[in-house]
Design a protein around this motif. Structure first.
Motif, short mmCIF file in Angstrom:
data_model
loop_
_atom_site.label_atom_id
_atom_site.label_comp_id
_atom_site.label_asym_id
_atom_site.label_seq_id
_atom_site.Cartn_x
_atom_site.Cartn_y
_atom_site.Cartn_z
N ASP A 206 0.82 -1.21 0.00
CA ASP A 206 0.00 0.00 0.00
C ASP A 206 0.85 1.26 0.00
O ASP A 206 0.37 2.35 -0.33
CB ASP A 206 -0.93 -0.01 1.23
N MET A 207 2.13 1.14 0.35
CA MET A 207 3.01 2.31 0.40
C MET A 207 3.44 2.77 -0.98
O MET A 207 4.09 3.80 -1.11
CB MET A 207 4.25 1.99 1.25
N ASP A 221 2.43 10.67 5.44
CA ASP A 221 3.41 9.64 5.77
C ASP A 221 3.93 8.94 4.52
O ASP A 221 5.13 8.65 4.40
CB ASP A 221 2.78 8.62 6.71
N LYS A 222 3.05 8.69 3.56
CA LYS A 222 3.47 8.01 2.33
C LYS A 222 4.43 8.88 1.52
O LYS A 222 5.39 8.38 0.93
CB LYS A 222 2.25 7.62 1.50
N ILE A 223 4.16 10.18 1.50
CA ILE A 223 5.07 11.07 0.77
C ILE A 223 6.41 11.17 1.50
O ILE A 223 7.48 11.17 0.88
CB ILE A 223 4.41 12.44 0.58
N LYS A 224 6.35 11.22 2.81
CA LYS A 224 7.58 11.26 3.60
C LYS A 224 8.46 10.05 3.32
O LYS A 224 9.69 10.15 3.25
CB LYS A 224 7.23 11.33 5.09
N ILE A 262 4.02 14.97 -9.70
CA ILE A 262 2.83 14.95 -8.85
C ILE A 262 2.56 16.36 -8.30
O ILE A 262 1.41 16.82 -8.27
CB ILE A 262 3.01 13.94 -7.70
N TYR A 263 3.63 17.04 -7.89
CA TYR A 263 3.45 18.41 -7.40
C TYR A 263 2.86 19.30 -8.48
O TYR A 263 1.89 20.05 -8.24
CB TYR A 263 4.78 18.99 -6.92
N ALA A 264 3.43 19.22 -9.70
CA ALA A 264 2.96 20.06 -10.80
C ALA A 264 1.48 19.80 -11.09
O ALA A 264 0.70 20.73 -11.32
CB ALA A 264 3.81 19.80 -12.05
N ALA A 265 1.09 18.52 -11.09
CA ALA A 265 -0.29 18.17 -11.41
C ALA A 265 -1.25 18.66 -10.33
O ALA A 265 -2.30 19.23 -10.63
CB ALA A 265 -0.41 16.65 -11.58
N LEU A 266 -0.90 18.46 -9.06
CA LEU A 266 -1.78 18.89 -7.98
C LEU A 266 -1.88 20.41 -7.90
O LEU A 266 -2.92 20.95 -7.54
CB LEU A 266 -1.28 18.32 -6.64
N ALA A 267 -0.79 21.09 -8.23
CA ALA A 267 -0.77 22.55 -8.17
C ALA A 267 -1.28 23.20 -9.46
O ALA A 267 -1.44 24.42 -9.51
CB ALA A 267 0.64 23.05 -7.88
N ASN A 268 -1.54 22.37 -10.49
CA ASN A 268 -1.93 22.89 -11.81
C ASN A 268 -0.89 23.87 -12.34
O ASN A 268 -1.21 24.94 -12.85
CB ASN A 268 -3.31 23.58 -11.75
N GLY A 285 13.63 19.49 1.96
CA GLY A 285 12.81 20.69 1.94
C GLY A 285 11.61 20.57 1.03
O GLY A 285 10.56 21.19 1.28
N PHE A 286 11.75 19.77 -0.03
CA PHE A 286 10.67 19.65 -1.01
C PHE A 286 9.53 18.76 -0.53
O PHE A 286 8.36 19.09 -0.70
CB PHE A 286 11.24 19.10 -2.33
N LYS A 287 9.86 17.65 0.08
CA LYS A 287 8.83 16.68 0.47
C LYS A 287 7.76 17.27 1.40
O LYS A 287 6.57 17.01 1.21
CB LYS A 287 9.47 15.45 1.11
N PRO A 288 8.15 18.05 2.42
CA PRO A 288 7.10 18.63 3.27
C PRO A 288 6.14 19.53 2.49
O PRO A 288 4.94 19.57 2.79
CB PRO A 288 7.89 19.43 4.31
N GLN A 289 6.65 20.24 1.49
CA GLN A 289 5.77 21.10 0.69
C GLN A 289 4.85 20.27 -0.20
O GLN A 289 3.67 20.61 -0.38
CB GLN A 289 6.62 22.06 -0.14
#
Length: 346
Positions: A206-207, A221-224, A262-268, A285-289
């Protein structure tokens, strides 16, 4: 007015890739056209499905549709098996489509693999059912990804041949030729543990995926824990002249570009915008954002899916209402097709 048809199979938990690749687009399209969104449970049983799981999985897709923002009053949401016109029209199309067309379908080869002699007949002829799904509503447009273009072409060929066989090629034949809606470059969402593999609901861990039903803490947690590499994040100089990410560049750092995508898609946002913002930063620094953004976008959806999962009667009511509305459209089309073929009707 445009009429759109599309569907999702109820074969397991829906994940981020399903949302970014299809369901998010469904939400936008319902404001531009008459939208019919199906849960294609007839397609699902072309491979074995545990009967006790098929119903809950069907409700799970319906819950995802609703939680993502599809309005059941504006759009039609139903499960395919409730509307018999799909199966009836599919049989007619089985007698219109040609074996040669089916032999060219690449998805059958991929799904059947080395064991094609043991595959179900349904898996082989399901493009005719997909054509019936679309044409039973005389849909004018179908949102498609790269892996579905061949199926839409099959539906167009089937409509064209039916019109030729039974209406003498009349341009005003029974069925229109549906047009594709290309939604632009969809995010390619890969496994969180292996950036070379697609995110999949069939993966044993599932991870590897973010499920649409995950709560906020689970998403974070999964992104971390998502796999990365030791290098700093690149800048926009890795893009080609058109602003796209070259395939060889993606393969050089698959986990890195998966998370950035994934970031680009979620942020449009475009690749250029995202790469300019994070150039030279580390994943620490990127993962928390990314986690904050994912929780903001997906957390409310998981919460709403949990609420709906606890109220199956409400989901069943919406599916039944959608099926009634869908049948009102499909049954006259099926009757028209039967009359064209020459069947005796009441």
């Amino acid at each position: 007015m445009k009429r759109i048809f599309s569907g999702v199979q109820p074969t397991g938990a829906l994940h981020l890739g399903n949302y970014l690749g299809a369901i998010r687009n469904f939400v936008d399209l319902q404001h531009e056209a008459e939208a019919i969104y199906c849960i294609v449970d007839l397609h699902a049983i072309t491979v074995w499905q545990e009967p006790s799981a098929l119903g809950p999985n069907t409700r799970e897709v319906a819950a995802a549709y609703l939680a993502a923002g599809i309005d059941p009053k504006k759009s039609i949401i139903f499960n395919q098996s409730r509307v018999s016109a799909h199966a009836e029209l599919a049989w007619i199309f089985n007698c219109v489509a040609r074996i040669g067309w089916l032999n060219r379908m690449t998805q059958f080869k991929e799904k059947a693999g080395k064991h094609r002699e043991q595959a179900s007949a349904g898996l082989y002829i399901y493009p005719a059912l997909m054509a019936a799904d679309i044409l039973a509503y005389k849909a004018t447009h179908v949102p498609v990804g790269d892996d579905q273009k061949q199926h839409l072409e099959f539906a167009r060929n089937t409509a064209q041949k039916f019109n030729y066989d039974y209406r003498g090629g009349d341009e005003n034949g029974v069925f229109p030729l549906p047009e594709p809606i290309i939604m632009g470059a969809a995010a390619r969402v890969m496994s969180l543990r292996d950036g070379s593999k697609k995110m999949s609901k069939s993966d044993t861990s599932d991870m590897t995926r973010i499920n649409l039903s995950d709560d906020r803490d689970t998403i974070a947690d999964k992104i971390k824990r998502a796999r990365t590499d030791p290098d700093m994040l690149p800048g926009p100089d890795v893009l080609d002249e058109s602003g796209d990410l070259p395939e060889h560049t993606r393969k050089s750092r698959p986990e890195c570009f998966n998370l950035l995508g994934i970031y680009a898609a979620l942020a449009n946002e475009s690749w250029r915008e995202v790469l300019q913002r994070f150039e030279g930063q580390g994943f620490g620094g990127f993962k928390p954002q990314l986690a904050e953004l994912a929780v903001e976008k997906l957390g409310p959806m998981g919460q709403e899916m949990t609420r709906l999962r606890n109220d199956p009667a409400e989901i069943d009511r919406i599916l039944a209402d959608g099926a009634d509305r869908a049948a009102e459209i499909a049954q006259p089309v099926l009757k028209e097709a039967k009359q064209a073929v020459g069947f005796l009707l009441d």
